[in-house]
Design a protein around this motif. Structure first.
Motif, PDB file in Angstrom:
ATOM      1  N   ARG A  65       0.829  -1.214   0.000  1.00 49.05           N
ATOM      2  CA  ARG A  65       0.000   0.000   0.000  1.00 49.05           C
ATOM      3  C   ARG A  65       0.861   1.262   0.000  1.00 49.05           C
ATOM      4  O   ARG A  65       0.551   2.243  -0.681  1.00 49.05           O
ATOM      5  N   CYS A  68       2.044   1.695  -3.476  1.00 46.74           N
ATOM      6  CA  CYS A  68       0.927   2.097  -4.343  1.00 46.74           C
ATOM      7  C   CYS A  68       0.562   3.562  -4.136  1.00 46.74           C
ATOM      8  O   CYS A  68       0.159   4.240  -5.074  1.00 46.74           O
ATOM      9  N   ASP A  69       0.719   4.052  -2.913  1.00 46.30           N
ATOM     10  CA  ASP A  69       0.453   5.466  -2.647  1.00 46.30           C
ATOM     11  C   ASP A  69       1.485   6.360  -3.324  1.00 46.30           C
ATOM     12  O   ASP A  69       1.193   7.489  -3.699  1.00 46.30           O
ATOM     13  N   GLY A  79      -2.824  -2.900  -5.869  1.00 46.37           N
ATOM     14  CA  GLY A  79      -3.960  -2.353  -5.135  1.00 46.37           C
ATOM     15  C   GLY A  79      -4.767  -3.482  -4.529  1.00 46.37           C
ATOM     16  O   GLY A  79      -4.222  -4.407  -3.940  1.00 46.37           O
TER      17      GLY A  79
END
Length: 132
Positions: A65, A68-69, A79
Motif C-alpha cells: 500500500r 501504491c500510494d 492495489g
C-alpha cells in the motif's frame, strides 16, 4: 514483492529506484508466512496456470500500500488485486496444476528485512534497500 514498472520511457529505473528508496526509508522489516499452495487459473499475463505458495503477511500488504500510494498501480495486479505469493510453476496442463493444490505443506515463516531491485531488461539485480 515485484514492482512491475520500475523502468519506463519517461522514468529510467534509476529515478524510480531512488524514489522507492525514499518511500521505503522508514519501513519496518515484515514477517511472512507460507500457508499453502494455490493457483491463478487465468493469470493477468503469461502462460496459465500459475501455481504458487500462498503468502500471509499484513506487513507485506502495508509495504504494498505504501508503494501504491507513491506510484501508480498496475490494473489487475496491484492495489486491491494484489496477491502476495511465491511462483513455483507456470504453464503446463491444468490437471497437473490442480493436483498440486491438494498438497499439504508445513507453514514456513521468515522475516523480510530487505528488498532487491531487479532490472528485467538486463537480467540483473540493480540494487537493494534495507527494511527496519
Amino acid at each position: 514483492m515485484v514492482a512491475k514498472r520500475l523502468a519506463t520511457d519517461d522514468h529510467p529505473a534509476s529515478v524510480v529506484e531512488a524514489r522507492a528508496r525514499e518511500v521505503l526509508a522508514d519501513q519496518p522489516a515484515v514477517a511472512v508466512r507460507i500457508t499453502g499452495v494455490d493457483w491463478f487459473a487465468e493469470p493477468t499475463s503469461g502462460t496459465a496456470p500459475v501455481v504458487y505458495l500462498a503468502v500471509e503477511s499484513p506487513g507485506l500488504h502495508d509495504l504494498h500500500r505504501t508503494l501504491c500510494d507513491a506510484f501508480h498501480t498496475v490494473p489487475r495486479l496491484e492495489g486491491e488485486e494484489y496477491t502476495p505469493h511465491v511462483t513455483v510453476a507456470r504453464g503446463g496442463d491444468r490437471a497437473s496444476g490442480r493436483r498440486l493444490l491438494d498438497r499439504d505443506i508445513e507453514p514456513i515463516e521468515w522475516v523480510v528485512d530487505e528488498l532487491a531491485f531487479y532490472d528485467a531488461a538486463r537480467v540483473v539485480e540493480s540494487g537493494r534497500v534495507s527494511l527496519g
